[in-house]
Design a protein around this motif. Structure first.
Motif, mmCIF file in Angstrom:
data_model
loop_
_atom_site.group_PDB
_atom_site.id
_atom_site.type_symbol
_atom_site.label_atom_id
_atom_site.label_comp_id
_atom_site.label_asym_id
_atom_site.label_seq_id
_atom_site.Cartn_x
_atom_site.Cartn_y
_atom_site.Cartn_z
ATOM 1 N N ILE A 107 0.845 -1.206 0.000
ATOM 2 C CA ILE A 107 0.000 0.000 0.000
ATOM 3 C C ILE A 107 0.876 1.250 0.000
ATOM 4 O O ILE A 107 0.574 2.231 -0.697
ATOM 5 C CB ILE A 107 -0.960 -0.009 1.206
ATOM 6 N N CYS A 108 1.942 1.220 0.759
ATOM 7 C CA CYS A 108 2.864 2.364 0.809
ATOM 8 C C CYS A 108 3.450 2.648 -0.579
ATOM 9 O O CYS A 108 3.500 3.808 -1.011
ATOM 10 C CB CYS A 108 3.962 2.075 1.828
ATOM 11 N N ASN A 109 3.871 1.609 -1.287
ATOM 12 C CA ASN A 109 4.407 1.795 -2.641
ATOM 13 C C ASN A 109 3.338 2.330 -3.597
ATOM 14 O O ASN A 109 3.621 3.179 -4.444
ATOM 15 C CB ASN A 109 4.964 0.478 -3.187
ATOM 16 N N VAL A 110 2.108 1.842 -3.456
ATOM 17 C CA VAL A 110 1.013 2.311 -4.320
ATOM 18 C C VAL A 110 0.741 3.797 -4.070
ATOM 19 O O VAL A 110 0.583 4.576 -5.013
ATOM 20 C CB VAL A 110 -0.262 1.466 -4.086
ATOM 21 N N LEU A 111 0.714 4.192 -2.800
ATOM 22 C CA LEU A 111 0.447 5.591 -2.475
ATOM 23 C C LEU A 111 1.590 6.512 -2.904
ATOM 24 O O LEU A 111 1.343 7.640 -3.338
ATOM 25 C CB LEU A 111 0.163 5.750 -0.979
ATOM 26 N N LYS A 112 2.829 6.034 -2.789
ATOM 27 C CA LYS A 112 3.967 6.831 -3.293
ATOM 28 C C LYS A 112 3.811 7.064 -4.790
ATOM 29 O O LYS A 112 4.016 8.185 -5.277
ATOM 30 C CB LYS A 112 5.297 6.113 -3.037
ATOM 31 N N ASP A 113 3.436 6.002 -5.508
ATOM 32 C CA ASP A 113 3.244 6.126 -6.951
ATOM 33 C C ASP A 113 2.100 7.084 -7.267
ATOM 34 O O ASP A 113 2.208 7.907 -8.179
ATOM 35 C CB ASP A 113 2.971 4.742 -7.555
ATOM 36 N N ALA A 114 1.026 7.001 -6.484
ATOM 37 C CA ALA A 114 -0.118 7.901 -6.705
ATOM 38 C C ALA A 114 0.271 9.348 -6.421
ATOM 39 O O ALA A 114 -0.110 10.251 -7.164
ATOM 40 C CB ALA A 114 -1.284 7.485 -5.815
ATOM 41 N N LEU A 115 1.030 9.571 -5.360
ATOM 42 C CA LEU A 115 1.456 10.935 -5.032
ATOM 43 C C LEU A 115 2.357 11.498 -6.117
ATOM 44 O O LEU A 115 2.141 12.614 -6.596
ATOM 45 C CB LEU A 115 2.171 10.973 -3.682
ATOM 46 N N LEU A 116 3.341 10.720 -6.519
ATOM 47 C CA LEU A 116 4.263 11.203 -7.552
ATOM 48 C C LEU A 116 3.540 11.404 -8.879
ATOM 49 O O LEU A 116 3.789 12.374 -9.596
ATOM 50 C CB LEU A 116 5.425 10.232 -7.715
ATOM 51 N N GLY A 117 2.626 10.501 -9.204
ATOM 52 C CA GLY A 117 1.890 10.620 -10.459
ATOM 53 C C GLY A 117 0.920 11.789 -10.484
ATOM 54 O O GLY A 117 0.571 12.288 -11.550
ATOM 55 N N SER A 118 0.493 12.236 -9.315
ATOM 56 C CA SER A 118 -0.488 13.321 -9.273
ATOM 57 C C SER A 118 0.138 14.709 -9.330
ATOM 58 O O SER A 118 -0.586 15.703 -9.345
ATOM 59 C CB SER A 118 -1.359 13.200 -8.015
ATOM 60 N N LEU A 119 1.443 14.782 -9.381
ATOM 61 C CA LEU A 119 2.084 16.093 -9.493
ATOM 62 C C LEU A 119 1.687 16.721 -10.831
ATOM 63 O O LEU A 119 1.731 16.070 -11.877
ATOM 64 C CB LEU A 119 3.606 15.967 -9.379
ATOM 65 N N PRO A 120 1.311 17.996 -10.824
ATOM 66 C CA PRO A 120 0.776 18.624 -12.045
ATOM 67 C C PRO A 120 1.856 18.977 -13.074
ATOM 68 O O PRO A 120 3.050 18.841 -12.813
ATOM 69 C CB PRO A 120 0.097 19.885 -11.505
ATOM 70 N N PHE A 121 1.389 19.449 -14.205
ATOM 71 C CA PHE A 121 2.226 19.913 -15.322
ATOM 72 C C PHE A 121 3.103 18.801 -15.881
ATOM 73 O O PHE A 121 4.253 19.026 -16.259
ATOM 74 C CB PHE A 121 3.085 21.113 -14.917
ATOM 75 N N PHE A 122 2.592 17.599 -15.902
ATOM 76 C CA PHE A 122 3.266 16.427 -16.467
ATOM 77 C C PHE A 122 4.544 16.062 -15.728
ATOM 78 O O PHE A 122 5.289 15.183 -16.168
ATOM 79 C CB PHE A 122 3.537 16.606 -17.963
#
Length: 191
Positions: A107-122
């Motif tokens: 879950i921690c790895n999934v949330l890290k990926d979600a956080l990093l992926g949600s950063l704006p401006f590509f």
């Protein structure tokens, strides 16, 4: 008389040696049976549909860079979809492997990926090219299934901090999404 005592002592010693040998053979047989059961369980886990889905997901999302491509979908839809594709990993860790520390790490790895992926401006999409959370989760789960002591020890050692990091990541994701929405509203209000 002395001779019969000696013979009796030797007989007693021989019987003890025989009992010890029998006990050793029983212990060896139990260990071989335990290893065979463990190998059968490993084979069973590796042949489940959930494991095949995880293997395929990790391959396509990280090796073929589908994760950053899905992240390009507008409105954060890609990041949400990408996170849903991690559900088989969480399911397998929780239901099949039955390990809370492993589930927390996944879950921690999934949330890290979600956080990093949600950063704006590509920015998040570019980071997703280098952040391979699906492969990392598959390695953790495979390490548990293969009874890799180093992986198990590391995951168990970090279990508490993984739980803390999950809470922190959820808060950060909330603020990044809120900030992105406010930024989009501001940008739209310019026109």
């Amino acid at each position: 008389m002395t001779n019969s005592r000696r013979q009796q002592a030797q007989a007693d010693m021989g019987m003890n040696i025989q009992r010890e040998e029998q006990q050793r053979e029983k212990t060896l047989a139990r260990e071989q049976q335990r290893q065979a059961e463990k190998e059968a369980k490993r084979e069973e886990l590796m042949n489940t549909a959930a494991y095949r889905v995880m293997d395929m997901t990790a391959k396509y999302m990280d090796k073929y860079f589908l994760d950053p491509l899905i992240g390009l979908l507008p409105g954060g839809v890609g990041d949400v979809l990408s996170s849903f594709l991690a559900l088989p990993f969480i399911y397998f860790a929780l239901v099949h492997v039955k390990s809370i520390p492993l589930t927390l790490a996944v879950i921690c790895n999934v949330l890290k990926d979600a956080l990093l992926g949600s950063l704006p401006f590509f920015i998040g999409d570019v980071i997703d090219v280098f952040n391979r959370s699906y492969i990392a989760n598959l390695k953790l789960i495979t390490g548990y299934v293969n009874d890799d002591r180093a992986v198990i020890r590391e995951v168990n050692r970090k279990a508490f901090w993984s739980a803390v990091l999950i809470v922190v990541l959820c808060v950060l994701i909330y603020f990044v999404v809120k900030w992105t929405i406010e930024l989009a509203d501001w940008f739209i209000s310019l026109f």
